[in-house]
Motif scaffolding. Structure first.
Motif, PDB file in Angstrom:
ATOM      1  N   TYR A 288      -7.526 -11.211   4.236  1.00  0.00           N
ATOM      2  CA  TYR A 288      -6.998  -9.911   4.657  1.00  0.00           C
ATOM      3  C   TYR A 288      -6.043 -10.084   5.838  1.00  0.00           C
ATOM      4  O   TYR A 288      -6.236 -10.951   6.683  1.00  0.00           O
ATOM      5  N   GLY A 289      -5.014  -9.204   5.910  1.00  0.00           N
ATOM      6  CA  GLY A 289      -4.160  -9.134   7.094  1.00  0.00           C
ATOM      7  C   GLY A 289      -3.346 -10.386   7.360  1.00  0.00           C
ATOM      8  O   GLY A 289      -3.118 -10.731   8.513  1.00  0.00           O
ATOM      9  N   VAL A 290      -2.889 -11.050   6.321  1.00  0.00           N
ATOM     10  CA  VAL A 290      -2.143 -12.307   6.501  1.00  0.00           C
ATOM     11  C   VAL A 290      -0.703 -12.015   6.961  1.00  0.00           C
ATOM     12  O   VAL A 290      -0.204 -12.624   7.905  1.00  0.00           O
ATOM     13  N   VAL A 291      -0.057 -11.065   6.285  1.00  0.00           N
ATOM     14  CA  VAL A 291       1.286 -10.649   6.705  1.00  0.00           C
ATOM     15  C   VAL A 291       1.132  -9.346   7.491  1.00  0.00           C
ATOM     16  O   VAL A 291       0.830  -8.294   6.932  1.00  0.00           O
ATOM     17  N   SER A 292       1.336  -9.444   8.799  1.00  0.00           N
ATOM     18  CA  SER A 292       1.036  -8.331   9.706  1.00  0.00           C
ATOM     19  C   SER A 292       2.274  -7.460   9.927  1.00  0.00           C
ATOM     20  O   SER A 292       3.394  -7.806   9.504  1.00  0.00           O
ATOM     21  N   ALA A 293       2.073  -6.374  10.647  1.00  0.00           N
ATOM     22  CA  ALA A 293       3.192  -5.496  11.011  1.00  0.00           C
ATOM     23  C   ALA A 293       4.240  -6.293  11.792  1.00  0.00           C
ATOM     24  O   ALA A 293       5.448  -6.129  11.567  1.00  0.00           O
ATOM     25  N   ALA A 294       3.800  -7.161  12.689  1.00  0.00           N
ATOM     26  CA  ALA A 294       4.753  -7.956  13.478  1.00  0.00           C
ATOM     27  C   ALA A 294       5.582  -8.862  12.567  1.00  0.00           C
ATOM     28  O   ALA A 294       6.795  -9.036  12.768  1.00  0.00           O
ATOM     29  N   HIS A 295       4.942  -9.448  11.552  1.00  0.00           N
ATOM     30  CA  HIS A 295       5.700 -10.275  10.598  1.00  0.00           C
ATOM     31  C   HIS A 295       6.725  -9.429   9.848  1.00  0.00           C
ATOM     32  O   HIS A 295       7.870  -9.847   9.664  1.00  0.00           O
ATOM     33  N   LEU A 296       6.306  -8.245   9.413  1.00  0.00           N
ATOM     34  CA  LEU A 296       7.220  -7.378   8.652  1.00  0.00           C
ATOM     35  C   LEU A 296       8.400  -6.981   9.527  1.00  0.00           C
ATOM     36  O   LEU A 296       9.550  -6.971   9.079  1.00  0.00           O
ATOM     37  N   ASP A 297       8.132  -6.703  10.796  1.00  0.00           N
ATOM     38  CA  ASP A 297       9.206  -6.342  11.737  1.00  0.00           C
ATOM     39  C   ASP A 297      10.207  -7.485  11.899  1.00  0.00           C
ATOM     40  O   ASP A 297      11.398  -7.254  12.106  1.00  0.00           O
ATOM     41  N   ALA A 298       9.698  -8.724  11.820  1.00  0.00           N
ATOM     42  CA  ALA A 298      10.563  -9.889  12.093  1.00  0.00           C
ATOM     43  C   ALA A 298      11.373 -10.339  10.876  1.00  0.00           C
ATOM     44  O   ALA A 298      12.284 -11.155  11.001  1.00  0.00           O
ATOM     45  N   MET A 299      11.051  -9.824   9.689  1.00  0.00           N
ATOM     46  CA  MET A 299      11.742 -10.309   8.474  1.00  0.00           C
ATOM     47  C   MET A 299      13.195  -9.869   8.435  1.00  0.00           C
ATOM     48  O   MET A 299      13.552  -8.833   8.992  1.00  0.00           O
ATOM     49  N   GLN A 300      14.007 -10.660   7.729  1.00  0.00           N
ATOM     50  CA  GLN A 300      15.424 -10.308   7.616  1.00  0.00           C
ATOM     51  C   GLN A 300      15.627  -9.292   6.490  1.00  0.00           C
ATOM     52  O   GLN A 300      14.780  -9.142   5.597  1.00  0.00           O
ATOM     53  N   ASP A 301      16.764  -8.646   6.550  1.00  0.00           N
ATOM     54  CA  ASP A 301      17.122  -7.650   5.541  1.00  0.00           C
ATOM     55  C   ASP A 301      17.102  -8.297   4.155  1.00  0.00           C
ATOM     56  O   ASP A 301      17.610  -9.407   3.975  1.00  0.00           O
ATOM     57  N   GLY A 302      16.507  -7.616   3.197  1.00  0.00           N
ATOM     58  CA  GLY A 302      16.542  -8.089   1.816  1.00  0.00           C
ATOM     59  C   GLY A 302      15.425  -9.050   1.438  1.00  0.00           C
ATOM     60  O   GLY A 302      15.413  -9.578   0.322  1.00  0.00           O
ATOM     61  N   THR A 303      14.473  -9.267   2.325  1.00  0.00           N
ATOM     62  CA  THR A 303      13.372 -10.189   2.008  1.00  0.00           C
ATOM     63  C   THR A 303      12.503  -9.611   0.884  1.00  0.00           C
ATOM     64  O   THR A 303      12.157  -8.431   0.895  1.00  0.00           O
ATOM     65  N   PHE A 304      12.154 -10.476  -0.049  1.00  0.00           N
ATOM     66  CA  PHE A 304      11.188 -10.107  -1.093  1.00  0.00           C
ATOM     67  C   PHE A 304       9.800 -10.579  -0.654  1.00  0.00           C
ATOM     68  O   PHE A 304       9.660 -11.700  -0.135  1.00  0.00           O
ATOM     69  N   ILE A 305       8.808  -9.737  -0.893  1.00  0.00           N
ATOM     70  CA  ILE A 305       7.427 -10.111  -0.550  1.00  0.00           C
ATOM     71  C   ILE A 305       6.580  -9.892  -1.799  1.00  0.00           C
ATOM     72  O   ILE A 305       6.663  -8.823  -2.426  1.00  0.00           O
ATOM     73  N   LEU A 306       5.814 -10.898  -2.139  1.00  0.00           N
ATOM     74  CA  LEU A 306       4.901 -10.722  -3.272  1.00  0.00           C
ATOM     75  C   LEU A 306       3.560 -11.369  -2.954  1.00  0.00           C
ATOM     76  O   LEU A 306       3.468 -12.292  -2.144  1.00  0.00           O
ATOM     77  N   ASN A 307       2.537 -10.837  -3.598  1.00  0.00           N
ATOM     78  CA  ASN A 307       1.183 -11.349  -3.393  1.00  0.00           C
ATOM     79  C   ASN A 307       0.590 -11.761  -4.734  1.00  0.00           C
ATOM     80  O   ASN A 307       0.686 -11.020  -5.708  1.00  0.00           O
ATOM     81  N   VAL A 308      -0.017 -12.955  -4.761  1.00  0.00           N
ATOM     82  CA  VAL A 308      -0.775 -13.339  -5.959  1.00  0.00           C
ATOM     83  C   VAL A 308      -2.258 -13.514  -5.645  1.00  0.00           C
ATOM     84  O   VAL A 308      -3.035 -13.873  -6.517  1.00  0.00           O
TER      85      VAL A 308
END
Ligand SMILES: NC(=O)c1ccc[n+]([C@@H]2O[C@H](COP(=O)([O-])OP(=O)(O)OC[C@H]3O[C@@H](n4cnc5c(N)ncnc54)[C@H](O)[C@@H]3O)[C@@H](O)[C@H]2O)c1
Length: 372
Positions: A258-278
């Motif tokens: 749980y909570g691997v990609v945090s709000a701080a990580h999302l804030d730091a990502m560049q425009d257009g990043t794709f995120i997927l979870n398996v």
């Protein structure tokens, strides 16, 4: 999702000969009440049909509402199963389904994620009446992690850690099917893209290797020092997630945590990043943060675009298990091995469960090797 459900089911049966053989070798299952908590997609149907044909009574719940195929549930109910599962059911309905499955008085459990065992365990702690379970099966790493924290009230056989499960399905099929689903969903390939794979278990290993095979530059983020070292030995740059999210084009979570990609990580990502979870749980990513703080659109099916502080992040399948929610998951031939081992495991808990002490065991080799 299916163009012609009956035709696709017939095709699945045809390409799952090991499953058919293992079902035929099962004992008469009259009197067995099996509660199954699993992904309810087309590939599961040949096994459940087979169990019903052997006299087993079956109650179906899901381990993930986003992967339920309603056609499959309707078909299996028609064949005689009881079900409390539908696509995108609410969390409340999902929770009720666990109570319903336990109230149905199962004798055996077949699980992916240990939801039923966890609920039963909570009920025992609250002093509530619980069914007498003879034995259970657990198929996932996430489920095993949950079970490791409790003393089960019956024998439970782990088959996630079998070489024929983790070494084939986890290692080879998840990555392949995740990237295949990526291409189909986005109409993009991985060329010139920097992919960061989070988690280097068998699933993450396959996700990384497949991404490279499809032309990506791949890095791995892993908390466990031994696994991180293994990633280095396998030739991957091992990166800190904190830094890697800033330059990644695609981020794939494969941890089950749980909570691997945090709000701080999302804030730091560049425009257009794709995120997927398996991984098993959608909560690997802080999706609520996006929902509360970003505007949302759906430029393509399963491509959730979140506009956050002047950039757009593309969260595939809204963070749920991507390869099963937006795609077909494993190939039939690979899943045939998985399903045959599951059938053999069910045979084992029916024949041997009553003679075993409560606890968590690896499914013994003599219980599954005839599936191959
Ligand atoms: N999508 C599918 O079709 C599919 C199929 C099989 C398994 N799974 C799921 O995939 C997940 C992974 O399976 P596995 O067998 O590789 O599990 P695993 O437990 O062997 O590996 C997970 C790895 O993630 C690492 N990890 C945990 N938290 C982390 C963090 N915050 N940052 C970096 N690394 C972290 C752990 O150290 C571990 O090495 C599980 O949830 C499993 O249920 C999905």
């Amino acid at each position: 999702m299916y163009q012609d459900f009956q035709a696709e089911l017939a095709w699945a049966r045809l390409h799952m000969p090991r499953t058919q053989k293992s079902i035929a070798a099962l004992p008469n299952l009259t009197g067995v009440r099996l509660a199954c908590n699993m992904h309810l997609d087309l590939k599961m149907a040949p096994l459940v049909e087979g169990l019903l044909s052997r006299g087993c009574e079956v109650f179906l719940t899901t381990c993930n509402p986003t992967t339920v195929q309603d056609d499959v549930v309707a078909h299996l109910v028609k064949k005689g199963a009881v079900a409390h599962a539908w696509r995108d059911m609410t969390n409340d309905d999902w929770s009720v389904s666990f109570d319903e499955a336990l109230a149905w008085q199962p004798t055996h459990l077949c699980e992916m994620g240990a939801d039923l065992t966890t609920r039963l365990h909570e009920n025992v702690q609250k002093g509530k009446a619980v069914p007498t379970i003879t034995a259970g099966l657990e198929a996932t790493g996430s489920g095993i992690n949950r079970l490791n924290g409790m003393t089960p009230h019956y024998p439970i056989f782990n088959w996630d850690d079998l070489p024929v499960k983790e070494g084939l399905h986890n290692r080879h099929m998840v990555g392949l099917s995740a990237w295949q689903t990526f291409f189909q969903t986005t109409h993009l390939t991985l060329h010139e893209k920097h992919v960061v794979v989070i988690g280097y278990g068998l699933v993450g290993q396959g996700v990384a290797a497949s991404a490279k095979a499809f032309g990506a530059q791949v890095s791995v983020a892993e908390l466990d020092p031994a696994r991180a070292l293994q990633a280095k030995y396998d030739g991957w740059p091992v990166v800190s997630l904190h830094n890697a999210v800033k330059t990644a084009d695609v981020i794939a979570t494969a941890t089950g945590a749980y909570g691997v990609v945090s709000a701080a990580h999302l804030d730091a990502m560049q425009d257009g990043t794709f995120i997927l979870n398996v991984g098993h749980v959608a909560q690997e990513i802080d999706v609520p943060y996006l929902k509360e703080n970003a505007s949302h659109s759906l430029p393509m099916p399963y491509v959730n675009a979140y506009s956050l502080n002047g950039k757009t992040l593309f969260l595939l399948a809204d963070g749920s298990m991507f390869n099963l929610t937006a795609g077909y998951g494993d190939s039939l031939n690979a899943f045939d091995v998985t399903l045959a081992v599951m059938a053999e495991g069910i045979g084992h808990i029916v024949k041997q469960g009553a003679h075993c002490e409560k606890g968590l065991y690896l499914l013994p080799e003599d219980a599954w090797k005839s599936a191959l």
